[in-house]
Motif scaffolding. Structure first.
Motif, short mmCIF file in Angstrom:
data_model
loop_
_atom_site.label_atom_id
_atom_site.label_comp_id
_atom_site.label_asym_id
_atom_site.label_seq_id
_atom_site.Cartn_x
_atom_site.Cartn_y
_atom_site.Cartn_z
N VAL A 1 0.84 -1.20 0.00
CA VAL A 1 0.00 0.00 0.00
C VAL A 1 0.87 1.25 0.00
CG1 VAL A 1 -1.72 1.33 1.29
CG2 VAL A 1 -1.91 -1.16 1.15
N PHE A 2 0.51 2.19 -0.87
CA PHE A 2 1.24 3.46 -0.94
C PHE A 2 0.53 4.49 -0.06
CE2 PHE A 2 2.44 7.57 -2.71
CZ PHE A 2 3.81 7.42 -2.87
N ASP A 3 1.28 5.11 0.85
CA ASP A 3 0.72 6.07 1.81
C ASP A 3 0.90 7.49 1.27
OD1 ASP A 3 -0.04 7.63 3.92
OD2 ASP A 3 1.09 6.51 5.44
N LEU A 4 -0.17 8.04 0.70
CA LEU A 4 -0.08 9.39 0.14
C LEU A 4 0.17 10.44 1.21
CD1 LEU A 4 -2.79 9.71 -2.67
CD2 LEU A 4 -0.38 10.32 -2.83
N ASP A 5 -0.40 10.25 2.40
CA ASP A 5 -0.19 11.22 3.47
C ASP A 5 1.28 11.28 3.88
OD1 ASP A 5 -2.86 11.90 3.56
OD2 ASP A 5 -3.35 10.36 5.04
N HIS A 6 1.94 10.14 3.81
CA HIS A 6 3.36 10.10 4.14
C HIS A 6 4.20 10.68 3.01
CE1 HIS A 6 6.70 7.54 6.29
NE2 HIS A 6 6.97 8.83 6.28
N TYR A 7 3.71 10.52 1.79
CA TYR A 7 4.43 11.02 0.62
C TYR A 7 4.39 12.54 0.54
CZ TYR A 7 5.52 11.67 -4.38
OH TYR A 7 6.05 12.08 -5.58
N PHE A 8 3.23 13.13 0.86
CA PHE A 8 3.09 14.57 0.85
C PHE A 8 3.39 15.13 2.24
CE2 PHE A 8 -0.05 13.80 -2.72
CZ PHE A 8 0.79 14.32 -3.70
N GLU A 9 4.22 16.16 2.29
CA GLU A 9 4.55 16.78 3.56
C GLU A 9 4.25 18.27 3.49
OE1 GLU A 9 8.69 15.95 4.07
OE2 GLU A 9 8.29 14.17 5.27
N LYS A 10 3.75 18.82 4.58
CA LYS A 10 3.54 20.26 4.65
C LYS A 10 4.86 20.93 4.97
CE LYS A 10 -1.30 20.14 6.10
NZ LYS A 10 -2.27 20.54 7.13
N ALA A 11 5.21 21.91 4.13
CA ALA A 11 6.47 22.61 4.32
C ALA A 11 6.42 23.94 3.61
CB ALA A 11 7.63 21.77 3.80
N GLU A 12 7.38 24.79 3.92
CA GLU A 12 7.42 26.10 3.29
C GLU A 12 7.82 26.06 1.83
OE1 GLU A 12 6.26 28.82 4.38
OE2 GLU A 12 5.74 27.97 6.31
N PRO A 13 8.82 25.21 1.43
CA PRO A 13 9.21 25.21 0.01
C PRO A 13 8.09 24.74 -0.88
CG PRO A 13 10.88 24.15 1.39
CD PRO A 13 9.66 24.36 2.24
N ALA A 14 8.07 25.23 -2.11
CA ALA A 14 7.06 24.81 -3.08
C ALA A 14 7.32 23.37 -3.49
CB ALA A 14 7.07 25.72 -4.31
N ILE A 15 6.27 22.75 -4.00
CA ILE A 15 6.39 21.35 -4.44
C ILE A 15 7.42 21.23 -5.55
CG2 ILE A 15 4.50 21.55 -6.12
CD1 ILE A 15 3.75 18.69 -5.36
N SER A 16 8.23 20.22 -5.46
CA SER A 16 9.31 20.06 -6.45
C SER A 16 9.56 18.59 -6.71
CB SER A 16 10.58 20.71 -5.92
OG SER A 16 11.66 20.48 -6.78
N TYR A 17 9.78 18.27 -7.97
CA TYR A 17 10.11 16.90 -8.34
C TYR A 17 11.48 16.87 -8.98
CZ TYR A 17 5.14 15.84 -7.95
OH TYR A 17 3.86 15.68 -7.50
N SER A 18 12.24 15.83 -8.72
CA SER A 18 13.48 15.60 -9.46
C SER A 18 13.16 14.63 -10.57
CB SER A 18 14.56 15.03 -8.54
OG SER A 18 14.12 13.81 -7.98
N GLU A 19 13.73 14.93 -11.75
CA GLU A 19 13.40 14.09 -12.90
C GLU A 19 13.94 12.66 -12.71
OE1 GLU A 19 14.26 13.90 -17.69
OE2 GLU A 19 14.64 15.71 -16.53
#
Length: 370
Positions: free
Chosen positions: A198-216
């Motif tokens: 099972v993939f935990d989306l709540d664990h994957y997303f974190e509240k933080a000041e920096p904007a959302i960012s993905y590494s390719e």
């Protein structure tokens, strides 16, 4: 407060997922074939991202051959012989565990990124295309895009050949804002991982000041003269996706992300079909009535997994019976009344939850009523 990706969780999850999958497959086999990969996991997107990577390696191998300065690869006889050789090679995929497991890890991470942020994922895909050949790149790779593909495939043969990568990327972002409410949710897509881990989306997303960012970051195929990679669309496993009416971006209306509650039925229990119909008609689904045939044959594999687990107490036979019963109904009202009588109260459905709403939307899309 913005949202930030927990990249450590994603990396750990992908490793564990890949290890579990490989443990299961290689417990009885020494290597895996292309047809095995197509059906390796319950997540079609993960499987096809593995194939996509093999396709890229196959292309790299061809480019290396053509870079040899001592032979004329432009000669027609050489070209034909080389093409035949590479096609035969593509149909002899044979990967051992030590080489497959990293491919699975990467495919899982890519699938999560695509499910949760399709704009960034497809913009990164555009950046990989050779200069001036974005359209060719999309044509060649569209068969590997199984999730949120409407955000990008509309560009094929429509954007012209004069657009640079930046214009393609901006077009993807604009189109996604139009079609996003008609796409499957990230929860539904990632539910296909559940039979492995099972993939935990709540664990994957974190509240933080920096904007959302993905590494390719199949069926057995008859021997032919085409490459294995050209056969992907023909040999895609049935029922992994359901057919959607192709709606041009300008025809879709964006609705509020927070739906109004579904009114109860007249007797105070269950769902009011008229209220539900009015709500769906007022949102972005107005032009989607009658676009689904038999529900029992149209559900995507991820939807079957979610509905079975969340709505039908893990009983796949009960889901199958429900779909066939709904298919026999003559109208939307009749179908919703059947759902009320047999399932809402008996199985204690919370009618405002996402699985129930997804199930009801499919019923709405089945019946073509004015």
């Amino acid at each position: 407060m913005t949202i930030q990706i927990n990249s450590n969780y994603l990396e750990k999850y992908a490793k564990e997922y890949a290890s579990i999958v490989c443990d299961g497959f290689f417990s009885s086999k020494q290597y895996i074939t292309g047809q095995d990969i197509i059906q390796l996991t319950s997540s079609t997107q993960v499987n096809f991202f593995i194939i996509k990577r093999l396709f890229e390696l196959w292309q790299d191998e061809l480019a290396k051959l053509k870079s040899n300065p001592f032979f004329d690869y432009r000669d027609i006889a050489v070209h034909e012989a080389l093409t035949q050789f590479m096609n035969v090679l593509s149909r002899r995929i044979k990967v051992e565990r030590e080489h497959l497991q990293p491919l699975v890890e990467t495919a899982v991470a890519q699938a999560v990124q695509l499910a949760t942020d399709p704009v960034s994922f497809y913009q990164a895909e555009i950046s990989k295309a050779p200069d001036g050949k974005v359209n060719d790149y999309l044509k060649e790779n569209k068969k590997y895009y199984k999730w949120h593909d409407r955000a990008v495939t509309f560009l094929i043969d429509k954007a012209g050949f004069g657009l640079d990568k930046g214009e393609y990327q901006r077009a993807i972002s604009a189109n996604y804002q139009v079609v996003k409410d008609s796409l499957e949710s990230e929860n539904l897509l990632l539910a296909t991982f559940g039979d492995v881990k099972v993939f935990d989306l709540d664990h994957y997303f974190e509240k933080a000041e920096p904007a959302i960012s993905y590494s390719e970051p199949v069926k057995k195929v008859e021997e032919s003269e085409t490459s294995f990679f050209d056969q992907m669309e023909e040999n895609e496993p049935a029922a992994h996706t359901f057919e959607e009416k192709k709606v041009e971006p300008e025809e879709i209306k964006i609705h509020s992300p927070t739906p109004e509650p579904v009114a109860p039925s007249a007797n105070g229990k269950g769902i009011n079909p008229q209220a539900l119909k009015s709500r769906f008609a007022s949102e972005s689904y107005k032009g989607m009535r009658g676009v689904i045939g038999e529900l029992s044959e149209s559900l995507a594999i991820n939807q079957r997994f979610m509905f079975t687990k969340e709505l039908f107490d893990g009983n796949s036979d009960l889901l199958t019976h429900a779909l066939k019963s709904i298919d026999e109904c003559n109208s939307f009202n009749e179908a919703i009344n059947l759902v009320n009588a047999r399932y809402v109260n008996e199985l204690n459905w919370e009618t405002e939850t996402e699985p129930v709403q997804e199930f009801l939307l499919l019923i709405y899309r089945k019946f073509d009523e004015v």
